[in-house]
Design an enzyme around this catalytic site. Sequence first.
Site, mmCIF file in Angstrom:
data_model
loop_
_atom_site.group_PDB
_atom_site.id
_atom_site.type_symbol
_atom_site.label_atom_id
_atom_site.label_comp_id
_atom_site.label_asym_id
_atom_site.label_seq_id
_atom_site.Cartn_x
_atom_site.Cartn_y
_atom_site.Cartn_z
ATOM 1 N N GLY A 94 0.822 -1.216 0.000
ATOM 2 C CA GLY A 94 0.000 0.000 0.000
ATOM 3 C C GLY A 94 0.852 1.261 0.000
ATOM 4 O O GLY A 94 2.084 1.213 0.091
ATOM 5 N N SER A 95 0.171 2.392 -0.069
ATOM 6 C CA SER A 95 0.846 3.682 -0.259
ATOM 7 C C SER A 95 1.475 4.237 1.015
ATOM 8 O O SER A 95 2.314 5.134 0.947
ATOM 9 C CB SER A 95 -0.162 4.698 -0.801
ATOM 10 O OG SER A 95 -1.236 4.853 0.110
ATOM 11 N N ASP B 198 2.736 -2.902 8.080
ATOM 12 C CA ASP B 198 1.746 -2.786 7.013
ATOM 13 C C ASP B 198 0.792 -1.639 7.297
ATOM 14 O O ASP B 198 0.761 -1.100 8.402
ATOM 15 C CB ASP B 198 0.960 -4.116 6.919
ATOM 16 C CG ASP B 198 0.421 -4.383 5.529
ATOM 17 O OD1 ASP B 198 0.122 -5.549 5.240
ATOM 18 O OD2 ASP B 198 0.319 -3.422 4.738
ATOM 19 N N GLY B 199 0.052 -1.271 6.248
ATOM 20 C CA GLY B 199 -0.950 -0.224 6.420
ATOM 21 C C GLY B 199 -2.276 -0.823 6.833
ATOM 22 O O GLY B 199 -2.373 -2.015 7.117
ATOM 23 N N ASP C 205 -6.845 0.054 6.266
ATOM 24 C CA ASP C 205 -7.876 0.946 5.721
ATOM 25 C C ASP C 205 -8.662 1.638 6.833
ATOM 26 O O ASP C 205 -9.105 2.773 6.682
ATOM 27 C CB ASP C 205 -8.834 0.139 4.836
ATOM 28 C CG ASP C 205 -8.085 -0.433 3.642
ATOM 29 O OD1 ASP C 205 -7.592 0.354 2.820
ATOM 30 O OD2 ASP C 205 -7.916 -1.659 3.594
ATOM 31 N N LYS D 175 -8.361 -4.424 6.563
ATOM 32 C CA LYS D 175 -7.312 -4.338 5.542
ATOM 33 C C LYS D 175 -7.814 -5.000 4.276
ATOM 34 O O LYS D 175 -8.807 -5.711 4.287
ATOM 35 C CB LYS D 175 -6.037 -5.022 6.036
ATOM 36 C CG LYS D 175 -5.286 -4.216 7.081
ATOM 37 C CD LYS D 175 -4.035 -4.924 7.589
ATOM 38 C CE LYS D 175 -3.098 -5.291 6.456
ATOM 39 N NZ LYS D 175 -2.772 -4.188 5.528
ATOM 40 N N GLU E 45 -1.001 -10.718 3.461
ATOM 41 C CA GLU E 45 -0.715 -9.795 4.573
ATOM 42 C C GLU E 45 -1.070 -10.429 5.906
ATOM 43 O O GLU E 45 -0.303 -10.370 6.869
ATOM 44 C CB GLU E 45 -1.510 -8.500 4.398
ATOM 45 C CG GLU E 45 -1.057 -7.634 3.257
ATOM 46 C CD GLU E 45 -1.939 -6.426 3.062
ATOM 47 O OE1 GLU E 45 -3.148 -6.527 3.326
ATOM 48 O OE2 GLU E 45 -1.422 -5.369 2.637
ATOM 49 N N LYS F 198 -7.513 7.221 9.247
ATOM 50 C CA LYS F 198 -7.822 5.786 9.272
ATOM 51 C C LYS F 198 -8.267 5.325 10.677
ATOM 52 O O LYS F 198 -8.746 4.219 10.840
ATOM 53 C CB LYS F 198 -6.611 4.961 8.860
ATOM 54 C CG LYS F 198 -5.990 5.298 7.509
ATOM 55 C CD LYS F 198 -6.774 4.759 6.391
ATOM 56 C CE LYS F 198 -6.084 4.897 5.056
ATOM 57 N NZ LYS F 198 -4.914 4.024 4.875
HETATM 58 O O1 DER Z 1 -4.564 -3.567 1.087
HETATM 59 C C1 DER Z 1 -4.129 -3.334 2.227
HETATM 60 O O2 DER Z 1 -4.406 -4.054 3.211
HETATM 61 C C2 DER Z 1 -3.328 -2.073 2.457
HETATM 62 O O3 DER Z 1 -2.413 -2.245 3.500
HETATM 63 C C3 DER Z 1 -4.300 -0.963 2.782
HETATM 64 O O4 DER Z 1 -5.113 -1.406 3.760
HETATM 65 C C4 DER Z 1 -3.622 0.316 3.204
HETATM 66 O O5 DER Z 1 -3.272 0.936 2.051
HETATM 67 P P1 DER Z 1 -2.877 2.494 2.038
HETATM 68 O O6 DER Z 1 -1.733 2.627 3.013
HETATM 69 O O7 DER Z 1 -2.485 2.705 0.604
HETATM 70 O O8 DER Z 1 -4.100 3.286 2.456
#
Ligand code: DER
Length: 221
Positions: free
Chosen positions: A27-28, A81-82, A84, A94, A103, A121
């Site tokens: 993710g970003s 990890d990121g 949502d 996520k 993930e 978030k």
């Molecule tokens: O797909 C995922 O699980 C990503 O980690 C998402 O949840 C977070 O993506 P972002 O950092 O681009 O918002």
Amino acid sequence: MNEKAAVGERAAEEYIKDGMVVGLGTGSTVYYTIVKIADMIKNGLTISGVATSVQTENLAKSLGIPLLDLNTVQKIDIAIDGADEIDPQFCAIKGGGGALLREKLIAKHAEKFIVVVDSHKIVQQLGGFPLPVEVVPFGAKLTEKAIQKFGCKTVFREKEGKAFVTDNGNYIIDCYFSRMEKPKELAMALNGIPGVVENGLFINMVHHVITVDKKDKVIVL
Ligand code: DER
């Protein structure tokens, strides 16, 4: 302030140590963590990564981060990890990027799982973001009907006008709940449906969250 960059980079600075096996998220936001790790490697850090998606695998390779095949790994020291959405109990949704299966597998087996999110978030109750559910293509429409019985609107994810297919060859159904009362129970029930491979609820898995407070300060929760 670029919140994604600030929290992503902080995660690398705060947690990545020499000799670690690191789960690299997708993710970003975690993008900035990965770039920072590559920078630290250029300055002498030695780590190995395990990637949570083909996208992250390609990014890590392009940055010169050594990668391991997950099946050769004895231990994952940390995964970053990121997400949502994430609530005060550190339950997260996520899968916005479609990588939730790999993930969740890597997060589950990591000694420590760190989530990096910008401030918007952080929610009081999950459900504002649709819950991604990964399903096998075989009988997917019937699987969708079974998922709908949990009181959600369902949409098969598409990409460029075609069905989105995950790195594992499966479909994603995005599930819109008006309110998500009991995420833990929902996560278990969804995975009990034949045809459901995994869902995007990460319950009792997150050890720390790195985000930005109201004073624009990066904080570790
Ligand atoms: O797909 C995922 O699980 C990503 O980690 C998402 O949840 C977070 O993506 P972002 O950092 O681009 O918002």
